[in-house]
Motif scaffolding. Structure first.
Motif, mmCIF file in Angstrom:
data_model
loop_
_atom_site.group_PDB
_atom_site.id
_atom_site.type_symbol
_atom_site.label_atom_id
_atom_site.label_comp_id
_atom_site.label_asym_id
_atom_site.label_seq_id
_atom_site.Cartn_x
_atom_site.Cartn_y
_atom_site.Cartn_z
ATOM 1 N N SER A 40 6.715 24.647 116.808
ATOM 2 C CA SER A 40 5.924 25.638 116.083
ATOM 3 C C SER A 40 6.642 26.139 114.840
ATOM 4 N N HIS A 41 7.958 26.044 114.789
ATOM 5 C CA HIS A 41 8.710 26.514 113.634
ATOM 6 C C HIS A 41 9.054 25.407 112.638
ATOM 7 N N VAL A 42 8.819 24.171 112.981
ATOM 8 C CA VAL A 42 9.155 23.063 112.093
ATOM 9 C C VAL A 42 8.300 23.092 110.825
ATOM 10 N N ALA A 43 7.122 23.635 110.897
ATOM 11 C CA ALA A 43 6.230 23.663 109.731
ATOM 12 C C ALA A 43 6.594 24.742 108.717
ATOM 13 N N LEU A 44 7.543 25.618 109.023
ATOM 14 C CA LEU A 44 7.895 26.694 108.097
ATOM 15 C C LEU A 44 8.338 26.214 106.717
ATOM 16 N N PRO A 45 9.140 25.156 106.585
ATOM 17 C CA PRO A 45 9.510 24.724 105.232
ATOM 18 C C PRO A 45 8.307 24.335 104.375
ATOM 19 N N VAL A 46 7.351 23.642 104.945
ATOM 20 C CA VAL A 46 6.180 23.232 104.167
ATOM 21 C C VAL A 46 5.305 24.432 103.829
ATOM 22 N N LEU A 47 5.205 25.382 104.730
ATOM 23 C CA LEU A 47 4.440 26.584 104.421
ATOM 24 C C LEU A 47 5.103 27.359 103.285
ATOM 25 N N GLY A 93 17.572 24.306 111.499
ATOM 26 C CA GLY A 93 17.388 23.784 110.140
ATOM 27 C C GLY A 93 16.025 24.099 109.559
ATOM 28 N N SER A 94 14.980 23.948 110.348
ATOM 29 C CA SER A 94 13.640 24.199 109.823
ATOM 30 C C SER A 94 13.397 25.676 109.559
ATOM 31 N N VAL A 95 13.904 26.548 110.417
ATOM 32 C CA VAL A 95 13.746 27.981 110.186
ATOM 33 C C VAL A 95 14.534 28.412 108.952
ATOM 34 N N ALA A 96 15.738 27.884 108.778
ATOM 35 C CA ALA A 96 16.566 28.245 107.626
ATOM 36 C C ALA A 96 15.921 27.766 106.320
ATOM 37 N N ILE A 97 15.440 26.533 106.306
ATOM 38 C CA ILE A 97 14.795 26.013 105.099
ATOM 39 C C ILE A 97 13.501 26.786 104.805
ATOM 40 N N GLY A 98 12.731 27.065 105.834
ATOM 41 C CA GLY A 98 11.501 27.822 105.649
ATOM 42 C C GLY A 98 11.756 29.229 105.123
ATOM 43 N N ALA A 99 12.781 29.893 105.647
ATOM 44 C CA ALA A 99 13.120 31.242 105.175
ATOM 45 C C ALA A 99 13.617 31.224 103.742
ATOM 46 N N ALA A 100 14.350 30.185 103.381
ATOM 47 C CA ALA A 100 14.865 30.098 102.016
ATOM 48 C C ALA A 100 13.748 29.787 101.011
#
Length: 104
Positions: A40-47, A93-100
């Motif tokens: 569920s958190h892997v999509a954060l970078p694309v969002l 990694g996905s949460v960090a990239i999405g937050a950045a």
């Protein structure tokens, strides 16, 4: 949000729920509950990129979920990584990239 944006948001939320539910079911059987949270958190970078660059997050979100699942699977096949490590690496990694990438 426009009407088409609302429809895309609902479709994207549905796809997230389906992906997390499918992986979560298998994770429950294999006692790997953390995997459903990761997907569920892997999509954060694309969002984050969708908000930043103003593009449709539906296709990117679906592709990212698929790629994240494959990445966990490939890391899991490697003998030097345990299942928990591969899930944790992809999640962090996905949460960090999405937050950045998500604009304030």
């Amino acid at each position: 949000m426009t009407e088409s944006g609302t429809v895309y948001s609902i479709i994207l939320a549905f796809l997230f729920a389906v992906a997390a539910g499918l992986v979560g079911s298998f994770a429950l059987m294999k006692r790997m509950i953390l995997a459903a949270d990761v997907i569920s958190h892997v999509a954060l970078p694309v969002l984050g990129l969708a908000f930043l660059w103003h593009f449709n997050p539906l296709l990117g979100g679906g592709a990212t979920l698929f790629i994240g699942t494959l990445l966990i699977w490939e890391l899991q096949k490697n003998d030097s990584f345990s299942t928990e490590v591969s899930i944790g690496v992809v999640f962090a990694g996905s949460v960090a990239i999405g937050a950045a990438l998500t604009p304030k």
